[in-house]
Design an enzyme around this catalytic site. Structure first.
Site: not given
Length: 426
Positions: A146, A233, A274
């Site tokens: 994801f 990531d 984030k």
């Protein structure tokens, strides 16, 4: 209707249902305030937040230092675009690059934008530095990944719900099994046109899958061997979530600065987002050394809001909070305690078969199928008992509270989870 008018939960949900696109399926709770590890709904009920906005709120809700940085900067200057310099971006770039030990930062806004940016950098490097023929560069990714929801990213997703009916899909990606070094080496050995390997150090959305010990280190070594960029990531796993400043730090010793400068695995390209802003403002970024980042030249990539003064000020404050409050150390200690206590319960439970994770990124696996509603129903019961969490992939519940949580609060939450599951009836 006045913007700040207080709505009842039922009315707020009805407004979203009527006027908003139905691209999410939220728990039926309407939040209006947050502080630290807690959130309150519009009726005033208090909850532990065990999702942290998918790990964006690592520093806790409305952290005063981050909020102060945002509001103070908003009074001075909000946006210049990159047509001009501003007096905050350079400070943020210097702070971020010194924190993570890279030469350059390319600032963006969202995690998906940062992933797209890393893909573009990797392809350019492949053509300009590795000598891959035009339009033939490939990037290896993992099944059940994801990385976001743009058209390019869903092109290499395994999630058919996220991917279906968005074709034609972007080419140039090779999917292999996660945590499979043989599969990775086979691809790298057989295809000289591979420019990069894009991987999550822990697959969060897939259900908090932690790879085998040494997997990341060996994968990086293979990338070095075959002249391929290792792209991590860390949008969800980074910024202290897994008990280290970065999940790619593995089990290296984290000093007071939370990084010794010699992590177990150093990505060639690091993707952050984030919690890079503590959830106060969209901030993301891609870090790399000059030999890679120099392929990006004026006009080759950009973003109107990327690197804006508010984002820069907030980014500095967010990283300072992580260091000053030793949140990586706290996540490591509380995560071990969480898995230990839940592990004892799992041994006696027929409903929960496993607890796994690292730091304060954890999950429990429910003894039911992915198609069942059991995990969702448990989350509804947790909500009634004052704890908010969400299922992922049907039968898995992810637990990721803000890293400012105390030991006493964590044990209180463990008690709520155990009590709720013990009393749960299918």
């Amino acid at each position: 209707m006045a913007v700040l008018e207080q709505l009842a939960s039922k009315h707020a949900i009805e407004l979203e249902e009527k006027h908003g696109a139905h691209n999410y399926h939220p728990l039926p709770v309407v939040l209006s305030r947050g502080e630290g590890v807690f959130v309150w709904d519009v009726e005033g009920k208090k909850y532990y937040d065990f999702l942290s906005a998918y790990s964006a709120v690592n520093q806790g809700h409305c952290h005063p230092k981050i909020v102060s940085a945002l509001t103070e900067q908003a009074r001075n200057l909000t946006l210049t675009s990159r047509a001009f310099y501003n007096d905050m971006l350079g400070k943020f770039e210097k702070y971020a690059t010194s924190t993570f030990h890279y030469d350059k930062l390319l600032p963006m806004n969202t995690g998906a934008e940062a992933v797209e940016t890393a893909v573009k950098i990797c392809r350019r490097w492949g053509y300009q530095k590795k000598g891959i023929p035009a339009n033939q560069a490939k990037i290896v990714v993992c099944e059940n990944n994801f990385h976001g929801r743009t058209t390019t990213i869903v092109s290499f997703s395994s999630d058919q719900v996220a991917r279906s009916n968005y074709g034609p899909y972007t080419e140039g990606f090779i999917k292999i099994e996660y945590d499979n070094l043989h599969a990775l080496e086979q691809v790298l050995k057989d295809d000289a046109h591979v420019a990069g390997f894009l991987v999550e150090p822990i697959q969060g959305e897939a259900g908090v899958y932690v790879p085998s010990e040494g997997y990341l280190k060996a994968a990086k070594a293979l990338c070095v061997k075959y002249n391929v960029l290792f792209i991590a990531d860390e949008v969800q796993t980074g910024i202290a979530r897994t008990g280290r400043l970065l999940a790619t730090c593995g089990n290296c010793t984290c000093e007071d600065k939370h990084c010794s400068g010699n992590p177990e695995v150093k990505p060639d390209i690091l993707i952050l987002g984030k919690a890079l802003s503590g959830g106060a403002y969209p901030v993301s970024g891609v870090l790399a050394n000059d030999s890679i980042m120099e392929v990006i030249t004026p006009g080759s990539h950009g973003s109107t809001f990327g690197g804006n003064p508010i984002g820069a000020a907030v980014g500095i404050a967010a990283l300072e909070v992580i260091k000053e409050e030793k949140l990586a150390q706290n996540a490591d200690e509380l995560g071990r305690l969480f898995r230990k206590e839940l592990g004892k319960f799992v041994e006696t439970s027929d409903l929960v078969v496993k607890v796994r994770g690292k730091g304060l990124l954890n999950a429990i696996v429910i003894n039911d199928t992915e198609e069942s509603s059991t995990a969702w129903d448990i989350c509804m019961a947790l909500k009634e008992n004052g704890l908010l969490a969400k299922p992922t992939h049907g039968n898995i519940i992810r637990f990721a509270p803000p890293l400012v949580m105390t030991k006493e609060q964590l044990l209180d939450c463990v008690s709520i989870i155990i009590k709720t599951i013990s009393e749960f009836k299918k």
